[in-house]
Design an enzyme around this catalytic site. Sequence first.
Site, PDB file in Angstrom:
ATOM      1  CD  GLU A 108       1.412  -7.847  -5.254  1.00  0.00           C
ATOM      2  OE1 GLU A 108       1.726  -8.323  -4.158  1.00  0.00           O
ATOM      3  OE2 GLU A 108       0.346  -8.098  -5.815  1.00  0.00           O
ATOM      4  N   GLY A 123      -4.691 -10.061  -8.712  1.00  0.00           N
ATOM      5  CA  GLY A 123      -5.252 -10.047  -7.356  1.00  0.00           C
ATOM      6  C   GLY A 123      -5.571  -8.649  -6.868  1.00  0.00           C
ATOM      7  CG  HIS A 132      -2.721  15.195  16.355  1.00  0.00           C
ATOM      8  ND1 HIS A 132      -2.484  16.347  17.079  1.00  0.00           N
ATOM      9  CD2 HIS A 132      -3.841  15.421  15.631  1.00  0.00           C
ATOM     10  CE1 HIS A 132      -3.452  17.219  16.825  1.00  0.00           C
ATOM     11  NE2 HIS A 132      -4.282  16.677  15.941  1.00  0.00           N
ATOM     12  CD  GLU A 167       0.934 -16.112   3.905  1.00  0.00           C
ATOM     13  OE1 GLU A 167       0.661 -16.801   2.877  1.00  0.00           O
ATOM     14  OE2 GLU A 167       1.943 -15.384   3.982  1.00  0.00           O
TER      15      GLU A 167
END
Length: 531
Positions: free
Chosen positions: A352, A266, A383, A213
């Site tokens: 993770e 990470g 709500h 990505e």
Amino acid sequence: MSSSANKKTIKKQLNENYKILSKSHLNDLFNADKNRGKSFTTKLSNLFIDFSKNHITKETLTLLLKYAETLNIKKSIDAMFSGKKINTTEERAVLHYALRGKPEKIKGSENSKIVKKMEDELKNIKKFTSLIHDKKLMGWTDKPLDTFVNIGIGGSDLGPKMVVNALNQYRKNKTRSFFISNIDYEQIESLKRKINPETTLFIISSKSFSTVETITNANTIKSWMIESGCNNINRHFVIVSANQEAAKKFGIKKENLFQTWDCIGGRFSLWSAVGLPISLAIGFDNFERMLSGAYDVDEHFLNQPFEKNIPVTLALIDFWYINFFDSKTHAIIPYDESLKYLPSYLSQLFMESNGKSTDLYGEKIDHSTGAIVWGEVGTNSQHSIGQLLHQGKHIMPIDFLAPLSKKGDQKHHELLLANCFAQSRALMQGYNNKKSYLHFDGNKPSTTILYNELTPQILGSLLAIFEHRVFIQGLLLEINSFDQFGVELGKKIALEISEILEKNEININIDSSTKNLLDIYKESKKNDTKN
Ligand code: F6P
């Protein structure tokens, strides 16, 4: 008594305690101890943590602490803080805490060199931030860089994005920040409409520098910059990575490369150069304040006895719910718009880290492990998901978070706090009504974390509490919290499928559902071409 026999005995006692508490109502605990609210609230500088609305007694906590002793938790904490390779499957030390200050134990260890590099990188972050803020680094048309776009995903996105949003009131100058993570081109398209390429700095953040990505998005944006007339990409791109060799191939000069390391997971990396978007947005002075807030918690975590140790206590309660109450889910509900990205950041941090099925010795685990962590900002949550929280059947501990003070209209702030306090009270006390659909059982547990105005220092402390809590939760669950092999299979299959799509050949060995989905896609493409 052997340690495993001892563990068994304490587990039995915990089970006895569970049997009693699971039959009693939280209201009973409050009726039995008029001082419960205060005696189950603890404080760490400007943070107040109220555990009282949980299914625990002093006896439960004592037993849980004894249980933790049988697992040698203290030894594992020392191992982490002295740089031992506690991430055993990847044979790595876990050193994110060293990014925010140097604990005594790390000095002189084999990790000293890396800690020195961390200090140097912090100086680089400082220098780069001031060069940008002082307009000494400009875009290709010599205009100042006032827009910062982070290109990264997972831990290289969620932490910096959450902090930049949380501390937006500390923003320096008239700058803007954006975060590109999704491979869905829609995100880039919308970004292109909002930014001026001449004044934009892109931070490509990828520890591995192999995440599809991020690399795809970075290359697409690089091409767009060149098409827009950029004749010097060095003025517009910096990279943060642990894989410097791969990063160099992107084609920018050495000075534009920032480093992170294998020993920084990470999801624990926002304190490193991965936090560069934070420093650019709020200034290095505030970035340092955030580190110092986290360091305070590191010191507390290392030095306080377990019975007074906040991350340990929170983790013991988590373990209690996961393993005894069999709760599958844990909600994070911040009554603070600034923390709207906290739930998704914590989803990664917890899930993770602790969504595992093998133990520290590689054996299949027969007990439950990390819960599903999710959430929504309050009062919006009331709500939308409130119905299930109040009358649903799940045992779902909740963390409520709220600032004691906030700038702006105080009427709004008081209403916000009133709602926060009302939710935890309503969930706990319930409401009797003869009509079942109007009846509320109550007895729903929660912890409330209050803090003075959300400063960089306080946010740093808050996040470090969550990090250490995750670590201790993992130790109690007997898993390695620092690897994430579970994400790899999907990546591998995505590559295989994208090859199939590229070649336009559907492998007959593929399962019939996936084949069918690919066929539907192929058909839709044919129709697109016809139209
Ligand atoms: O796929 C999961 C993961 O590896 C996370 O652990 C990580 O935070 C994210 O992807 C991004 O990885 P990288 O920083 O290497 O691009």
